[in-house]
Structures are given as structure tokens and as C-alpha cells.
Design a protein around this motif. Structure first.
Motif, mmCIF file in Angstrom:
data_model
loop_
_atom_site.group_PDB
_atom_site.id
_atom_site.type_symbol
_atom_site.label_atom_id
_atom_site.label_comp_id
_atom_site.label_asym_id
_atom_site.label_seq_id
_atom_site.Cartn_x
_atom_site.Cartn_y
_atom_site.Cartn_z
ATOM 1 N N UNK A 40 49.321 5.209 79.325
ATOM 2 C CA UNK A 40 49.267 5.561 80.742
ATOM 3 C C UNK A 40 47.992 5.051 81.399
ATOM 4 N N UNK A 41 46.887 5.035 80.674
ATOM 5 C CA UNK A 41 45.640 4.518 81.235
ATOM 6 C C UNK A 41 45.737 3.030 81.542
ATOM 7 N N UNK A 42 46.315 2.260 80.615
ATOM 8 C CA UNK A 42 46.407 0.811 80.799
ATOM 9 C C UNK A 42 47.525 0.410 81.756
ATOM 10 N N UNK A 43 48.638 1.148 81.726
ATOM 11 C CA UNK A 43 49.780 0.812 82.575
ATOM 12 C C UNK A 43 49.721 1.501 83.929
ATOM 13 N N UNK A 44 48.812 2.464 84.096
ATOM 14 C CA UNK A 44 48.634 3.140 85.371
ATOM 15 C C UNK A 44 47.438 2.580 86.125
ATOM 16 N N UNK A 45 46.238 3.148 85.936
ATOM 17 C CA UNK A 45 45.068 2.670 86.687
ATOM 18 C C UNK A 45 44.766 1.182 86.515
ATOM 19 N N UNK A 46 44.837 0.657 85.300
ATOM 20 C CA UNK A 46 44.511 -0.756 85.100
ATOM 21 C C UNK A 46 45.526 -1.665 85.796
ATOM 22 N N UNK A 47 46.790 -1.270 85.776
ATOM 23 C CA UNK A 47 47.827 -2.095 86.405
ATOM 24 C C UNK A 47 47.949 -1.838 87.901
ATOM 25 N N UNK A 48 47.323 -0.775 88.376
ATOM 26 C CA UNK A 48 47.474 -0.410 89.776
ATOM 27 C C UNK A 48 48.817 0.233 90.067
ATOM 28 N N UNK A 49 49.440 0.805 89.024
ATOM 29 C CA UNK A 49 50.752 1.442 89.155
ATOM 30 C C UNK A 49 50.599 2.965 89.171
ATOM 31 N N UNK A 50 51.708 3.656 89.355
ATOM 32 C CA UNK A 50 51.702 5.117 89.319
ATOM 33 C C UNK A 50 51.494 5.607 87.890
ATOM 34 N N UNK A 51 51.094 6.863 87.740
ATOM 35 C CA UNK A 51 50.949 7.466 86.420
ATOM 36 C C UNK A 51 51.221 8.958 86.527
ATOM 37 N N UNK A 52 51.638 9.544 85.400
ATOM 38 C CA UNK A 52 52.072 10.933 85.415
ATOM 39 C C UNK A 52 50.978 11.957 85.650
ATOM 40 N N UNK A 53 49.845 11.871 84.922
ATOM 41 C CA UNK A 53 48.814 12.909 85.058
ATOM 42 C C UNK A 53 47.995 12.768 86.338
ATOM 43 N N UNK A 54 48.654 12.986 87.470
ATOM 44 C CA UNK A 54 47.980 13.024 88.768
ATOM 45 C C UNK A 54 47.615 14.460 89.097
ATOM 46 N N UNK A 55 46.566 14.660 89.862
ATOM 47 C CA UNK A 55 46.145 16.019 90.191
ATOM 48 C C UNK A 55 47.281 16.800 90.836
#
Length: 392
Positions: free
Chosen positions: A248-263
Motif C-alpha cells: 500500500x505504501x508503494x502503490x498508494x503514496x509513491x504511485x500517487x494513487x488512493x490507499x486504504x488506511x486514510x484518516x
């Protein structure tokens, strides 16, 4: 009884169904390759079943854009970022993989991160593609903003099963191809047990008190969860959890995509759809590390030695990830690709609905459902629904 389709017949049927749903010809061919790989190599939840339940409904319902054109939005040396433009993930990730391969052949390594994509099918397809091009590779995906698994010790579902795959080519034997979720089991297998009216083995689900649960329906009632690879903390669950977070770290923030553990996910009352899914693919050229023939010869020796290890008393033989799948694919080339009765029926019904010729193998003499009747998806939900939610 299973129905068998020849490999070319399977590909052409998948391509024609996707084309009828609005996907352009070259993209439909690429998507059919991914679907065919899954059914050929023993991942039926990601083959024609996924086409019927997800890809075609999404294309027809606007969940994904059939005319999407992935766009390169950043390049820095060996690293590229691709905007999938809300396209079909199996098409977007194929293009990302080929871009990573081309870069690796020039620079020794190629890394492509993807944003605004969707479900990308069997992760092993992409690393297998790299391996057969003489490259090593890693591919992974998150589930966008969707949460289907809680963090280790948590009570709220924040992450996806976050599958990943890795491959290493060999000289004259099947490449090493690891394809795994970061959980004990993919949630699709829990759903399959529910549909079959079967309990799941102990260890597949755990309740809020940490006890084993064998009723698959408990997962879908949010009364039990799939544990991380390794199971509980005492048996190594932190390892699977760590891998899931890494994806999720690499495919979310690094990719600029959505990710599950959002506040916001800590207080949301409705489950998030898996939109804006992120992927990452890494390609490595053996030539950047030394003489490629020597390297591939030694990887072949390593894998061959592992396979030649005398089996323990409880085992029949010793193998490695990628070899059993290669054997299944070879059998499919000879005998045809097996389809379960429910998938065969759903595919035939969808073909009639879309005006695509139905292979005779999918039309038993006793007849099937009238193509004009309302079609049900393989998983028992209306196949036309396109709310963007998929459990991995």
C-alpha cells in the motif's frame, strides 16, 4: 462436469466479449491475454469469471473507461509514472510492464508506478511476461481506497489483500514465478467456499476474540476477518502484515494513487469503492549484473537442484513457485482450458446477451438459459451492477 475450451478459442471468446462491451481491438486482445493466463495457470477467479463479474459490467456501466489512454506523466531516469485514466487495469498494467521492460533493457532497471487504474487480474501474468522476456520482475497492486482486511490486531478493515508477484528467468526450465496475496488466503476463495456451501479450513478466518471461524459467511457479515500471511502474531502474522503495508505504501503514496488506511477510513460508515487503484512494476535485466547466459544458467541450476531434493516422508515431490503453474498451462495447451459449470453457463449467457457467438462446448445438448432472461453473475449478484467494489 468441467467444460474445456482450446487455448485460442478461449482467447478469442474473451476478446470478442470485451470488444462487444466497448473495449477497442488491441486493448481487448491484451485483456484476453491476462484472462487466458489466469485460467490456464490455475487462477480461475481471475479468468473468465472476473471478465463476467467485473470487467464487462464495468465497461458497460461506466465504472472504467473503455476508451482510456494511459498517459506517461513523469519520467526520472529509470522511474516512470503512468496515469491509467480510469481504464481497465489489465490493459493499463500490461502497458506499464512493457514500459518497465523496455527501460530495463536500456538502463538495467525499469520501475513504473501506476495511478487511476482498476483490478489488474493475476499478478503473476506481468512477472511471467517479464521472465519470458529474459528479465526478473516484481509486480504488486493495492485495492485503492477499499478496506477488506484490518491491520494486525485492529478492529477496522483498512487494507486490501495487496497481492504481489516476483519472477526470475531460468535457462531451460520454467521461470520462478511467485504469485501471492499478503493474507493467508485471498477473499475470493472465502467467497467460493460460501457459494459452494462449504466451511473453510481453520486458520482462514479469525473472530473478534481471536478464535478460528469456519463459516465463510461470517467474513461477509463482518463477524470474522482473513488473517495476514503467517496467521496470528505468534506464528508470523507480522510478516504478512508488513508486506501488505509495503504494497500500500508503494502503490498508494509513491504511485500517487488512493490507499486504504486514510484518516477518514477510521470513521466512514460505508465501504469505499476500489477506485484509483495503484500498481507498481519493477523489471531487472540480468545483463546489468553480469553475463546473462551465466546468470540464467545458474538460476536454472538453483531451481533444478531444489526440484531434485529428495522429498520428505509426508510429501510427494519438491518443486518451486512457477513450476506447477507451468505444468497446468502445458496441460491446458494439450487438453484445453477447464471451466467450471457455473462459469461456463455465465459466459454462454453473457455471449448471447452481447451477440457474441457461443462456442459449442458451452451449449450442452440439453440446452441452457434463455439469453434474453436476466443474467446472474457467477458470484450470485447481478452482473450488470457496477458499483466499483471488488473483494480480493
Amino acid at each position: 462436469m468441467e467444460t474445456y475450451l482450446e487455448v485460442r478459442q478461449h482467447h478469442d471468446l474473451a476478446r470478442d466479449l470485451l470488444t462487444a462491451a466497448g473495449l477497442p481491438g488491441a486493448d481487448a486482445d491484451a485483456a484476453a491475454d491476462v484472462v487466458g493466463y489466469a485460467d490456464r495457470h490455475g487462477y480461475p477467479t481471475h479468468g473468465l469469471k472476473a471478465l463476467v463479474n467485473m470487467y464487462v459490467p464495468w465497461l458497460r456501466g461506466g465504472r472504467v473507461d473503455p476508451a482510456a489512454r494511459p498517459r506517461l506523466i513523469a519520467r526520472n531516469g529509470a522511474v516512470s509514472v503512468l496515469d491509467g485514466a480510469d481504464g481497465l487495469g489489465v490493459v493499463v498494467m500490461t502497458r506499464a510492464t512493457d514500459l518497465a521492460a523496455d527501460t530495463a533493457r536500456r538502463l538495467g532497471v525499469g520501475v513504473v508506478a501506476v495511478r487511476r487504474s482498476s483490478h489488474f487480474g493475476a499478478a503473476g501474468f506481468y512477472t511471467h511476461r517479464l521472465a519470458h522476456g529474459g528479465l526478473a520482475g516484481i509486480a504488486m497492486t493495492n485495492c485503492g481506497a477499499q478496506g477488506v482486511i484490518p491491520p494486525l490486531g485492529g478492529a477496522r478493515r483498512l487494507l486490501g489483500t495487496n497481492p504481489l508477484s516476483a519472477s526470475v528467468p531460468a535457462d531451460d526450465r520454467p521461470p520462478f514465478v511467485l504469485d501471492m496475496s499478503t493474507t493467508v488466503v485471498a477473499t475470493g476463495r472465502v467467497k467460493a467456499a460460501l457459494q459452494a456451501g462449504e466451511d473453510v479450513p481453520e486458520g482462514w478466518l479469525i473472530g473478534p476474540d481471536g478464535s478460528d471461524v469456519t463459516d465463510p459467511a461470517a467474513y461477509f457479515r463482518a463477524e470474522a476477518d482473513v488473517p495476514w500471511l503467517g496467521g496470528r502474531l505468534a506464528t508470523g502474522g507480522a510478516k504478512g502484515y508488513g508486506l501488505g503495508l509495503l504494497v500500500d505504501l508503494l502503490c498508494g503514496p509513491f504511485a500517487g494513487a488512493a490507499f486504504g488506511p486514510r484518516r477518514a477510513a477510521l470513521t466512514e460508515t460505508e465501504p469505499a469503492a476500489d477506485r484509483d487503484v495503484g500498481h507498481l512494476v519493477i523489471a531487472l535485466s540480468p545483463a546489468a549484473f553480469g553475463d546473462p547466459d551465466t546468470i540464467l544458467g545458474e538460476t536454472g541450476e538453483l531451481l533444478g537442484t531444489v526440484s531434485a531434493c529428495p522429498p520428505a516422508a509426508y510429501a510427494r515431490d519438491v518443486t518451486y513457485p512457477g513450476a506447477p503453474e507451468a505444468a497446468r498451462a502445458a496441460a491446458a495447451e494439450r487438453k484445453g482450458i477447464p471451466l467450471s459449470p457455473d462459469v461456463a453457463e455465465a459466459v454462454a449467457s453473457l455471449a448471447r446477451e452481447l451477440g457474441v457467438p457461443v462456442p459449442g462446448e458451452l451449449c450442452p445438448a440439453e440446452g441452457g438459459a434463455d439469453g434474453g432472461e436476466e443474467r446472474e453473475a457467477v458470484d450470485g449478484t447481478a452482473a450488470g451492477a457496477a458499483d466499483g467494489t471488488v473483494r480480493r
